[in-house]
Design a protein around this motif. Structure first.
Motif: not given
Ligand code: PGA
Length: 257
Positions: A9, A11, A96, A98, A234, A236
């Motif tokens: 992911n 983002k 999600h 966010e 995943v 970051g």
């Molecule tokens: P992260 O994010 O691996 O950066 O913690 C995971 C996600 O939000 O899908």
């Protein structure tokens, strides 16, 4: 047996040309993948660049990070499931944290999107997870049950086969703090038990449940070895093609006894 599914992911990161270079490095790094499914979930603008290249490895699928529940119309700034399907998108991330916390998406909105995705032939990666406060207040199961039940309201048993669940505790997203394999396994087993109440045991057993929240090459294998953890979402760490490739290797290593 459930085939593990590893998703990147991105983002709001990487332009379409950065996505092309990422893909080149990733393909060199990964060689071929047979035993697990791999999904790259770029921003909308990079989908065409990846879609044309995704034919290079059979196990690679493209996902989207969001969509609107209507098919078309006056919804400035939105993208529909039909538009995504036309770009060979297979998966779409819905619910999600966010989107829930920064963009006000409620369980009801998530449910509309889940149903619209299924109707259009997209597979939802349906995310659920508690906040730190909810965990501290011992509300993990209550929150997960509410999110799962409302998100899947009106979804037919047959469509359960198209859904991937993702357990993403909010306190582990982007924080470097991962749920322990035992904490994650407990939540995953609970989610599966809710699914079996909504459908039946055999159907629930087929649904893949990814873990998400600070997954990295050094914690991935142990997480992937848990009985009810069927992959990872995943964030970051997936922005570095080498790290993402290593996480995929960890998932493959976890298949060995
Ligand atoms: P992260 O994010 O691996 O950066 O913690 C995971 C996600 O939000 O899908």
């Amino acid at each position: 047996m459930r085939k593990k599914i590893l998703a990147a992911n991105w983002k709001m990161n990487l332009t379409h040309s950065e996505a092309e270079s990422y893909l080149q490095s990733f393909l060199t790094e990964i060689g071929d993948v047979n035993d697990v499914e791999v999904v790259i979930i770029p921003p909308f603008t990079a989908i065409p660049a990846l879609a044309s290249a995704s034919e290079k490895i059979q196990a690679l699928r493209i996902g989207a990070q969001n969509m609107h529940w209507e098919k078309s119309g006056a919804f400035t700034g939105e993208i529909s499931a039909t538009m995504l399907r036309a770009l060979y998108v297979k998966y779409v991330v819905l619910g999600h944290s966010e989107r829930r916390t920064l963009f006000g998406e409620t369980d009801e909105i998530v449910n509309r999107k889940v149903r619209a995705a299924l109707d259009a032939g997209l597979r939802p990666i349906f995310c659920v997870g508690e906040t730190l406060r909810e965990r501290d207040n011992n509300q993990v199961e209550q929150v997960l049950e509410r999110q799962v039940r409302s998100g899947l309201e009106g979804v037919s048993q047959k469509d359960f086969n198209e859904i991937v669940m993702a357990y993403e505790p909010c306190w582990a997203i982007g924080t470097g703090r991962t749920a322990t394999p035992a904490q994650a396994e407990q939540a995953h087993a609970f989610i599966r038990s809710v699914l079996s109440e909504l459908a039946d045991g055999a159907t629930a057993d087929r649904v893949r449940i990814q873990y998400g929240g600070s997954v990295k090459p050094d914690n991935a294998e142990e997480l992937m070895r848990q009985k009810n953890i069927d992959g990872a979402l995943v964030g970051g760490a997936s922005l570095d093609p080498r790290n993402f490739a290593q996480i995929i290797r960890c998932a493959e290593a976890a298949l060995a006894p």
